[in-house]
Design an enzyme around this catalytic site. Structure first.
Site, short mmCIF file in Angstrom:
data_model
loop_
_atom_site.label_atom_id
_atom_site.label_comp_id
_atom_site.label_asym_id
_atom_site.label_seq_id
_atom_site.Cartn_x
_atom_site.Cartn_y
_atom_site.Cartn_z
N HIS A 48 0.85 -1.20 0.00
CA HIS A 48 0.00 0.00 0.00
C HIS A 48 0.88 1.24 0.00
CE1 HIS A 48 0.98 0.47 4.23
NE2 HIS A 48 0.59 -0.78 4.46
P1 TYD Z 1 -1.39 -2.55 7.86
O1 TYD Z 1 -0.78 -1.18 7.88
O2 TYD Z 1 -2.41 -2.82 6.82
O3 TYD Z 1 -0.23 -3.64 7.76
P2 TYD Z 1 0.83 -3.79 6.59
O4 TYD Z 1 1.98 -2.92 6.96
O5 TYD Z 1 1.21 -5.21 6.48
O6 TYD Z 1 0.16 -3.30 5.36
O7 TYD Z 1 -1.99 -2.85 9.29
C1 TYD Z 1 -2.55 -4.10 9.61
C2 TYD Z 1 -3.61 -3.92 10.67
O8 TYD Z 1 -3.06 -3.36 11.85
C3 TYD Z 1 -4.71 -2.96 10.22
O9 TYD Z 1 -5.95 -3.59 10.48
C4 TYD Z 1 -4.59 -1.77 11.10
C5 TYD Z 1 -3.75 -2.19 12.27
N1 TYD Z 1 -2.77 -1.15 12.64
C6 TYD Z 1 -3.02 -0.36 13.73
O10 TYD Z 1 -4.06 -0.47 14.42
N2 TYD Z 1 -2.09 0.58 14.11
C7 TYD Z 1 -0.95 0.76 13.41
O11 TYD Z 1 -0.10 1.61 13.78
C8 TYD Z 1 -0.71 -0.06 12.26
C9 TYD Z 1 0.53 0.11 11.43
C10 TYD Z 1 -1.65 -0.99 11.91
#
Ligand code: TYD
Length: 132
Positions: A48
């Protein structure tokens, strides 16, 4: 611009020490830090971009590859040193792959968590960097 920021490294026979401070090594004020760990072999994280958030990514332990794409093209950074921070400006598509066993990925970000700042659709990202 995406770049590696080499962090200070205090070499000591008792063990080395590195650090970063918002006002000095990092080009933004840090509002949040999170880390990714216990990644099963072959898994991918990320995939993303953010509209306005900037961040740094550090392989605190182990190694992984960061595939990045921005307005100026795409590149792969292999992170495996805990004193190197990969700076990712806003509008950078990134995905984290090829995690080693016990890899720990530390991320410090310029914003608190806000799902509305995410661009999770690749076509939407391409249109964002073309027009945004
Ligand atoms: P996401 O940013 O989509 O992970 P990746 O880096 O693999 O794309 O985050 C995964 C899940 O964690 C999403 O449901 C939101 C949660 N999350 C939080 O609650 N706080 C945070 O600081 C982060 C980075 C993610």
């Amino acid at each position: 611009m995406v770049k590696i920021i080499q962090l200070p490294k205090i070499i000591d026979r008792r063990g080395n020490l590195s650090f970063f401070e918002s006002a000095n090594q990092i080009p933004f004020e840090i509002k949040r830090t999170y880390w990714i760990y216990d990644v099963p072999g072959g898994e991918t994280r990320g995939g993303h971009a953010y509209k306005s958030l900037q961040e740094i990514v550090i392989a605190l332990s182990g190694s992984f590859d960061v595939h990045v794409e921005g307005r100026t093209g795409s590149e792969i950074f292999s992170l495996n040193r805990s004193y190197n921070a990969l700076y990712l400006p806003a509008g950078t598509w990134r995905s984290l792959q090829n995690f080693s066993t016990n890899a720990v990925c530390l991320v410090s970000a310029s914003e608190v968590y806000d799902e509305s700042d995410y661009i999770r659709d690749y076509d939407q990202f391409k249109s964002f960097i073309a027009h945004g």
